[in-house]
Design a protein around this motif. Sequence first.
Motif, mmCIF file in Angstrom:
data_model
loop_
_atom_site.group_PDB
_atom_site.id
_atom_site.type_symbol
_atom_site.label_atom_id
_atom_site.label_comp_id
_atom_site.label_asym_id
_atom_site.label_seq_id
_atom_site.Cartn_x
_atom_site.Cartn_y
_atom_site.Cartn_z
ATOM 1 N N PHE A 225 -19.992 35.103 1.842
ATOM 2 C CA PHE A 225 -19.005 36.183 1.799
ATOM 3 C C PHE A 225 -18.014 36.058 2.949
ATOM 4 N N PHE A 226 -18.516 35.785 4.158
ATOM 5 C CA PHE A 226 -17.614 35.651 5.305
ATOM 6 C C PHE A 226 -16.802 34.363 5.221
ATOM 7 N N TYR A 227 -17.400 33.338 4.638
ATOM 8 C CA TYR A 227 -16.676 32.069 4.482
ATOM 9 C C TYR A 227 -15.402 32.272 3.667
ATOM 10 N N VAL A 228 -15.485 33.074 2.619
ATOM 11 C CA VAL A 228 -14.315 33.345 1.784
ATOM 12 C C VAL A 228 -13.206 34.003 2.605
ATOM 13 N N HIS A 229 -13.593 34.817 3.587
ATOM 14 C CA HIS A 229 -12.623 35.571 4.394
ATOM 15 C C HIS A 229 -12.436 34.942 5.787
ATOM 16 N N ARG A 230 -12.673 33.655 5.904
ATOM 17 C CA ARG A 230 -12.654 33.014 7.229
ATOM 18 C C ARG A 230 -11.283 33.067 7.898
ATOM 19 N N ALA A 231 -10.199 32.965 7.129
ATOM 20 C CA ALA A 231 -8.863 33.021 7.728
ATOM 21 C C ALA A 231 -8.611 34.414 8.317
ATOM 22 N N ARG A 232 -9.033 35.444 7.610
ATOM 23 C CA ARG A 232 -8.877 36.813 8.096
ATOM 24 C C ARG A 232 -9.711 37.035 9.353
ATOM 25 N N ILE A 233 -10.930 36.507 9.352
ATOM 26 C CA ILE A 233 -11.814 36.644 10.518
ATOM 27 C C ILE A 233 -11.201 35.954 11.736
ATOM 28 N N ALA A 234 -10.672 34.759 11.542
ATOM 29 C CA ALA A 234 -10.045 34.035 12.652
ATOM 30 C C ALA A 234 -8.828 34.791 13.189
ATOM 31 N N GLU A 235 -8.064 35.384 12.275
ATOM 32 C CA GLU A 235 -6.877 36.154 12.679
ATOM 33 C C GLU A 235 -7.275 37.378 13.494
ATOM 34 N N LEU A 236 -8.274 38.111 13.036
ATOM 35 C CA LEU A 236 -8.725 39.306 13.748
ATOM 36 C C LEU A 236 -9.273 38.951 15.125
ATOM 37 N N ALA A 237 -10.026 37.864 15.204
ATOM 38 C CA ALA A 237 -10.600 37.451 16.484
ATOM 39 C C ALA A 237 -9.497 37.068 17.472
ATOM 40 N N LEU A 238 -8.494 36.380 16.972
ATOM 41 C CA LEU A 238 -7.388 35.964 17.852
ATOM 42 C C LEU A 238 -6.590 37.178 18.313
ATOM 43 N N ARG A 239 -6.373 38.118 17.412
ATOM 44 C CA ARG A 239 -5.606 39.310 17.753
ATOM 45 C C ARG A 239 -6.309 40.128 18.847
ATOM 46 N N ARG A 240 -7.652 40.164 18.781
ATOM 47 C CA ARG A 240 -8.429 40.937 19.754
ATOM 48 C C ARG A 240 -8.871 40.089 20.939
ATOM 49 N N ARG A 241 -8.405 38.834 20.981
ATOM 50 C CA ARG A 241 -8.746 37.899 22.065
ATOM 51 C C ARG A 241 -10.275 37.803 22.203
ATOM 52 N N LEU A 242 -10.904 37.539 21.068
ATOM 53 C CA LEU A 242 -12.357 37.539 20.988
ATOM 54 C C LEU A 242 -12.862 36.117 20.711
ATOM 55 N N PRO A 243 -13.605 35.508 21.631
ATOM 56 C CA PRO A 243 -14.185 34.192 21.368
ATOM 57 C C PRO A 243 -15.196 34.260 20.218
ATOM 58 N N THR A 244 -15.224 33.222 19.405
ATOM 59 C CA THR A 244 -16.125 33.182 18.254
ATOM 60 C C THR A 244 -16.765 31.805 18.148
ATOM 61 N N ILE A 245 -17.968 31.763 17.588
ATOM 62 C CA ILE A 245 -18.593 30.490 17.248
ATOM 63 C C ILE A 245 -19.243 30.631 15.879
ATOM 64 N N PHE A 246 -19.129 29.567 15.091
ATOM 65 C CA PHE A 246 -19.552 29.601 13.692
ATOM 66 C C PHE A 246 -20.532 28.466 13.406
ATOM 67 N N ASP A 247 -21.007 28.454 12.151
ATOM 68 C CA ASP A 247 -21.968 27.415 11.771
ATOM 69 C C ASP A 247 -21.309 26.217 11.105
ATOM 70 N N VAL A 248 -20.095 26.372 10.577
ATOM 71 C CA VAL A 248 -19.419 25.254 9.912
ATOM 72 C C VAL A 248 -17.976 25.135 10.378
ATOM 73 N N ARG A 249 -17.455 23.924 10.315
ATOM 74 C CA ARG A 249 -16.144 23.604 10.856
ATOM 75 C C ARG A 249 -14.988 24.296 10.132
ATOM 76 N N ASP A 250 -15.170 24.698 8.891
ATOM 77 C CA ASP A 250 -14.071 25.282 8.127
ATOM 78 C C ASP A 250 -13.477 26.505 8.826
ATOM 79 N N TYR A 251 -14.323 27.284 9.516
ATOM 80 C CA TYR A 251 -13.833 28.442 10.264
ATOM 81 C C TYR A 251 -12.916 28.002 11.403
ATOM 82 N N VAL A 252 -13.258 26.916 12.042
ATOM 83 C CA VAL A 252 -12.466 26.420 13.169
ATOM 84 C C VAL A 252 -11.143 25.866 12.660
#
Length: 324
Positions: A225-252
Amino acid sequence: MRRRQFIGGAISVAALSRARAQQAMPVIGFLHAGSAEENVKRLAAFRKGLASGGLTEGQNVAIEYRWASGRNEELPALAADLVRRNVALIATPGSTAAAVAARKATTTIPIVFSSGTDPVALGLVDSLNRPGGNATGITSLNAELSAKRLGIFRELAPGLSRYFTLVKPGSALAAPFVADLQRAAGPLGLRVEVLEADTADEIDTAFAQLPPEPGAGLVFGPEGFFYVHRARIAELALRRRLPTIFDVRDYVEAGGLASYGSDYFNVIELAGQYTARVLKGARPAELPVQQATKFELVLNRKTAAALGVTISPTLLATADDVIE
């Protein structure tokens, strides 16, 4: 006139022969929580695995595709449809939620999965060495890599004081992942706080619950479910200046900071190979679950700069890929 009739008859016989050959092909039911558009490269890896086992789609094997497009609640009905069609095998490469749905839908049709969560804990198999039922496949060990992932995250962003994870409530993956993450966090002296999101809007709500001040970090595990929304998740994290780590490279690749986990293309290729073996007569009950052996660390230098994160020379040197 007779010649035309003869030619027409020959064409009809040839067409009938082709139709019969197609009907004789084994049919793979391909079940996935995501969509076809975002899984083009992974499908290529699966077909590569099939080809190494002597199977080529459209020539000596057919594939019926069922995509949930991020709506996991539709997976049981999609799995049931494949069972009704009496496919020769159900393959769920790269989609643990699909594997769980398929296993609940049938105890007789062979299933080949790839899973980021312990398949024994999920009830897919009795044990890794002797699966015992109608399912076998590949475990990517992504959930079991939580300790390594947390260690990398702490080195990448040493200023973090609070760690969060986001899970989909009710998902078969949520509880095993959180339990494993908490076990990994304890020896590191960390505590991971759990947030939930069940819809796209709830992802936004979950991010709004994170503390506004610096020092928070977000850890993701396997969840289609989160994989489908990975672009949105990356955008929200960047907007809030929030470091993130994931299990697969597609999020990066979508803009996330970092990922550490198994090489998914290799895992899915292995699933394709196992699919070919089962279609050629291997029994899932006796075919041991393989464990991934290739892992990768992927970093996004552009995102790091935007977040004010300095990637250490050690991590840069050990990264398998750095996205500029």
